[in-house]
Design a protein around this motif. Sequence first.
Motif, PDB file in Angstrom:
ATOM      1  N   ASP A 106       1.535 -58.053-119.551  1.00 45.61           N
ATOM      2  CA  ASP A 106       0.818 -58.549-120.726  1.00 45.61           C
ATOM      3  C   ASP A 106      -0.526 -57.863-120.959  1.00 45.61           C
ATOM      4  OD1 ASP A 106       2.788 -60.382-121.380  1.00 45.61           O
ATOM      5  OD2 ASP A 106       1.986 -61.891-120.012  1.00 45.61           O
ATOM      6  N   GLU A 107      -0.815 -56.828-120.217  1.00 43.71           N
ATOM      7  CA  GLU A 107      -2.116 -56.169-120.357  1.00 43.71           C
ATOM      8  C   GLU A 107      -2.098 -55.239-121.563  1.00 43.71           C
ATOM      9  OE1 GLU A 107      -5.407 -53.872-117.576  1.00 43.71           O
ATOM     10  OE2 GLU A 107      -3.288 -53.726-117.084  1.00 43.71           O
ATOM     11  N   ARG A 108      -3.027 -55.447-122.475  1.00 45.17           N
ATOM     12  CA  ARG A 108      -3.115 -54.653-123.694  1.00 45.17           C
ATOM     13  C   ARG A 108      -4.538 -54.144-123.867  1.00 45.17           C
ATOM     14  NH1 ARG A 108       1.401 -55.258-122.777  1.00 45.17           N
ATOM     15  NH2 ARG A 108       3.094 -55.967-124.105  1.00 45.17           N
ATOM     16  N   LEU A 109      -4.669 -52.870-124.241  1.00 40.20           N
ATOM     17  CA  LEU A 109      -5.984 -52.260-124.437  1.00 40.20           C
ATOM     18  C   LEU A 109      -6.006 -51.589-125.808  1.00 40.20           C
ATOM     19  CD1 LEU A 109      -6.240 -50.510-120.950  1.00 40.20           C
ATOM     20  CD2 LEU A 109      -7.301 -52.660-121.597  1.00 40.20           C
ATOM     21  N   TRP A 126       0.413 -41.588-119.635  1.00 42.18           N
ATOM     22  CA  TRP A 126      -0.402 -42.527-118.860  1.00 42.18           C
ATOM     23  C   TRP A 126      -1.803 -41.974-118.649  1.00 42.18           C
ATOM     24  CZ3 TRP A 126       0.878 -47.380-117.023  1.00 42.18           C
ATOM     25  CH2 TRP A 126       2.212 -47.765-117.165  1.00 42.18           C
ATOM     26  N   PHE A 127      -2.782 -42.882-118.603  1.00 42.36           N
ATOM     27  CA  PHE A 127      -4.181 -42.499-118.478  1.00 42.36           C
ATOM     28  C   PHE A 127      -4.897 -43.458-117.528  1.00 42.36           C
ATOM     29  CE2 PHE A 127      -2.635 -41.165-122.569  1.00 42.36           C
ATOM     30  CZ  PHE A 127      -3.187 -39.916-122.776  1.00 42.36           C
ATOM     31  N   HIS A 128      -5.949 -42.946-116.884  1.00 46.40           N
ATOM     32  CA  HIS A 128      -6.941 -43.803-116.244  1.00 46.40           C
ATOM     33  C   HIS A 128      -8.121 -43.878-117.209  1.00 46.40           C
ATOM     34  CE1 HIS A 128      -4.866 -44.004-112.486  1.00 46.40           C
ATOM     35  NE2 HIS A 128      -4.953 -42.718-112.250  1.00 46.40           N
ATOM     36  N   MET A 163      -5.517 -47.154-131.597  1.00 49.94           N
ATOM     37  CA  MET A 163      -4.501 -46.843-130.596  1.00 49.94           C
ATOM     38  C   MET A 163      -4.325 -48.044-129.686  1.00 49.94           C
ATOM     39  SD  MET A 163      -5.701 -42.958-129.686  1.00 49.94           S
ATOM     40  CE  MET A 163      -6.123 -41.824-131.023  1.00 49.94           C
ATOM     41  N   LEU A 164      -3.114 -48.208-129.190  1.00 46.65           N
ATOM     42  CA  LEU A 164      -2.809 -49.314-128.291  1.00 46.65           C
ATOM     43  C   LEU A 164      -2.313 -48.763-126.967  1.00 46.65           C
ATOM     44  CD1 LEU A 164      -2.351 -52.346-127.679  1.00 46.65           C
ATOM     45  CD2 LEU A 164      -0.046 -52.072-128.626  1.00 46.65           C
ATOM     46  N   PHE A 165      -2.963 -49.182-125.877  1.00 46.42           N
ATOM     47  CA  PHE A 165      -2.541 -48.827-124.532  1.00 46.42           C
ATOM     48  C   PHE A 165      -1.955 -50.069-123.867  1.00 46.42           C
ATOM     49  CE2 PHE A 165      -5.575 -45.626-125.658  1.00 46.42           C
ATOM     50  CZ  PHE A 165      -5.189 -44.477-124.985  1.00 46.42           C
ATOM     51  N   VAL A 166      -0.901 -49.873-123.084  1.00 43.82           N
ATOM     52  CA  VAL A 166      -0.248 -50.954-122.352  1.00 43.82           C
ATOM     53  C   VAL A 166      -0.479 -50.715-120.870  1.00 43.82           C
ATOM     54  CG1 VAL A 166       1.943 -52.084-121.854  1.00 43.82           C
ATOM     55  CG2 VAL A 166       1.485 -51.222-124.152  1.00 43.82           C
ATOM     56  N   GLY A 167      -1.001 -51.733-120.174  1.00 48.34           N
ATOM     57  CA  GLY A 167      -1.341 -51.575-118.771  1.00 48.34           C
ATOM     58  C   GLY A 167      -0.166 -51.764-117.840  1.00 48.34           C
ATOM     59  N   HIS A 174      -8.752 -48.936-115.532  1.00 47.50           N
ATOM     60  CA  HIS A 174      -7.402 -49.397-115.810  1.00 47.50           C
ATOM     61  C   HIS A 174      -6.473 -48.183-115.844  1.00 47.50           C
ATOM     62  CE1 HIS A 174      -8.617 -53.498-117.158  1.00 47.50           C
ATOM     63  NE2 HIS A 174      -9.728 -52.868-117.491  1.00 47.50           N
ATOM     64  N   THR A 175      -5.239 -48.395-115.436  1.00 43.85           N
ATOM     65  CA  THR A 175      -4.187 -47.397-115.618  1.00 43.85           C
ATOM     66  C   THR A 175      -3.299 -47.913-116.733  1.00 43.85           C
ATOM     67  OG1 THR A 175      -4.252 -46.753-113.290  1.00 43.85           O
ATOM     68  CG2 THR A 175      -2.280 -46.168-114.540  1.00 43.85           C
TER      69      THR A 175
END
Length: 681
Positions: free
Chosen positions: A639-642, A607-609, A631-635, A617-618
């Motif tokens: 449904d949050e995708r980064l 996990w990242f900030h 890379m894909l981050f999930v919030g 976002h976290t």
Amino acid sequence: MFSSLHPHELLDHALTEAGPLARELLNVVQDELDAQPQHYPLREGWRKVRSHFAADFEGKLIELLQAGRRGEDPLHRAPLQFGGLESLSLVDEHQALQDVAIAHVAHTAEELSRAELHQIGNFYAALRGTARARERDNPLRPALFAHALHHALAASPLGAQAQYELMRVAATPLARALHRLYTQACVTLHAADIGDMVASHGNARSDPLAHQRLAAARGIGARPQAHGTLDGLSRRVDAVNSKPQGLGAPGAVVPRDPQAPAPFVRTTGPDMLSRLYDQILADPRLLPPLKGLLARLQIAVVRLARADNTLLRRQDHPTWALLNRVAAHGMAFERADDPRLVDFLRFMEAEAQLLVDAPTPTAQLFQQALARVDAHIGQQARQSGERNAVALAALEREHQRAEWRELLREQVDHQMVDAPLGPRMHRFLQTSWVEVIVTAMVRHGRDSPEAQAAMEVVDAVIDSLTTPRDLADREALRMRLPVLIERLSAGCDSIQLPEARREPPLSELMAQHARLLRGLPALDPAERRAPAPRRAAAGNAAPASADEIVRRLMEERDSQVPSHWLSADVDRGELPTVPVQLYNENDSPDARAALQRWIDGIEIGRWFHLFIQGDWHTAQLAWIGEGGQFMLFVGREADERLPLTRRALEALLANGLITALEDDNIVQRAVDTLMSDLDGG
């Protein structure tokens, strides 16, 4: 308490100041550009912005302030999400550059007006009845003004670098103007006789993540905080225990304040472990069910400590690594009823039971549990991003299209050396069929069966032009040809190749096959092409004739990507005549190596900030592309995708806009607190 101050008075005053602030900023930025020689290259870009800058800034700022007046979060955004390749909102280095600029402007203002923002934030927290002030509850926070500034600059056709540099130029003037605005707001609060309240509200409970966000906002220039170690703590306790009790004459007893924390004097190993674990459980970031899980694990930890004397000496002991991993993952969630957290806690209950029931707990058992926890977290993260990872993988492969095209052209050229191909089919394989192969790689994967099948067609075409030795060979060729032609036609369909471009080479190939079936060679000896010259070394290459150059240009014009500098209207003001390096601090080999190590070391499930699209976002890393470039981050929201590019991640890291939750682990915080107790602090 607020009878003398209308809840919207501060916002209404800011609304009246929006126009004057916009005009002041317009003039001050112009003065800065004129006064500083290093800013001269930016004046051309500023000239484009200047005519409508004040109106755009004022309009956006009023829009944001009015949203705050309605009780909304002015910077609220719908969760970043996507369903397929066509709807991806990819954060690349240009978007990251904008985020760096917004964060820099906001941080500059925060540093200049920290005390004033504290009071204003407490006022709005008290209005909302919240126990502590949260940054997003302040409708006058600097981030709003930073967004208005970015909007005013982005409304003009400026590149990301020029926008970034102009925002840096405007950061300090804007911070000074905001300092006056915030100072006036505090005067208003004190005049309403609520100054004491806003100065103290929320002090009892600070944001447990504020120190991380502040460190991130300060960037890589921040001084690292010194940390104690378990071994150091143990040595300090041993040193204290070796001293005589009391500070007076021998035998004298020094009275102790009954309200003071219990001293470490004569503290034994189990007592120290108990104090350390109590401090871990006291961490305010722990949700109740997570705290209960860690409390249950304490049984196994205490039993292990009796047999393993390295537990209180080694910071890297598997036991502490397990606690840090469990705590960091659990603290990433805001709600105890989050389905992902509930699933993780259910999994951990079984793991905790295994450790508690073990006849003899060992470090190896904790190491094995840590491996299973990592696998579970990683699998959980992959499942969260599985639907989107397929689209992202395709996008990553799309970005590799040009590189693959070039490599395949060289490979196909090598395969066709001395092959009896007609000129049209030779050109077809060199261009159109290479595109067929690349498209298959993009759609299905570089090593997919579809891509391999498309590559095998090149060999199949060349083999089909080998002169048959006898009647049996000719009959075998006759049987193979329909399948080959069908594969060629299907490939042309996959890239929607027009009939006018596929018919000539296919007709030429069929004519060659007809010659072979009549017992003739594929090429008439009189029509055989001269073999293409192999590429010579740069120093020995013979100069091409004018006819050869024209021929090459005519052959390549359909497939080569046109140069931006040849087809676009180039603004000379944006050319890097006087380049301003964005990452001056990171040009050294050591800094680049550290950056590389950090990114290469991140793992799926962590996990990242991170500061993305103008907000913190976290998010959890859910997928890393095959090439490591996406890379894909999930919030926290389902449904949050980064989705980020690697270069965007590097830009965020280099500017302190991403931090791993585990960088500030729960065991380290407990050790630091106990060290502070020993020091009397």
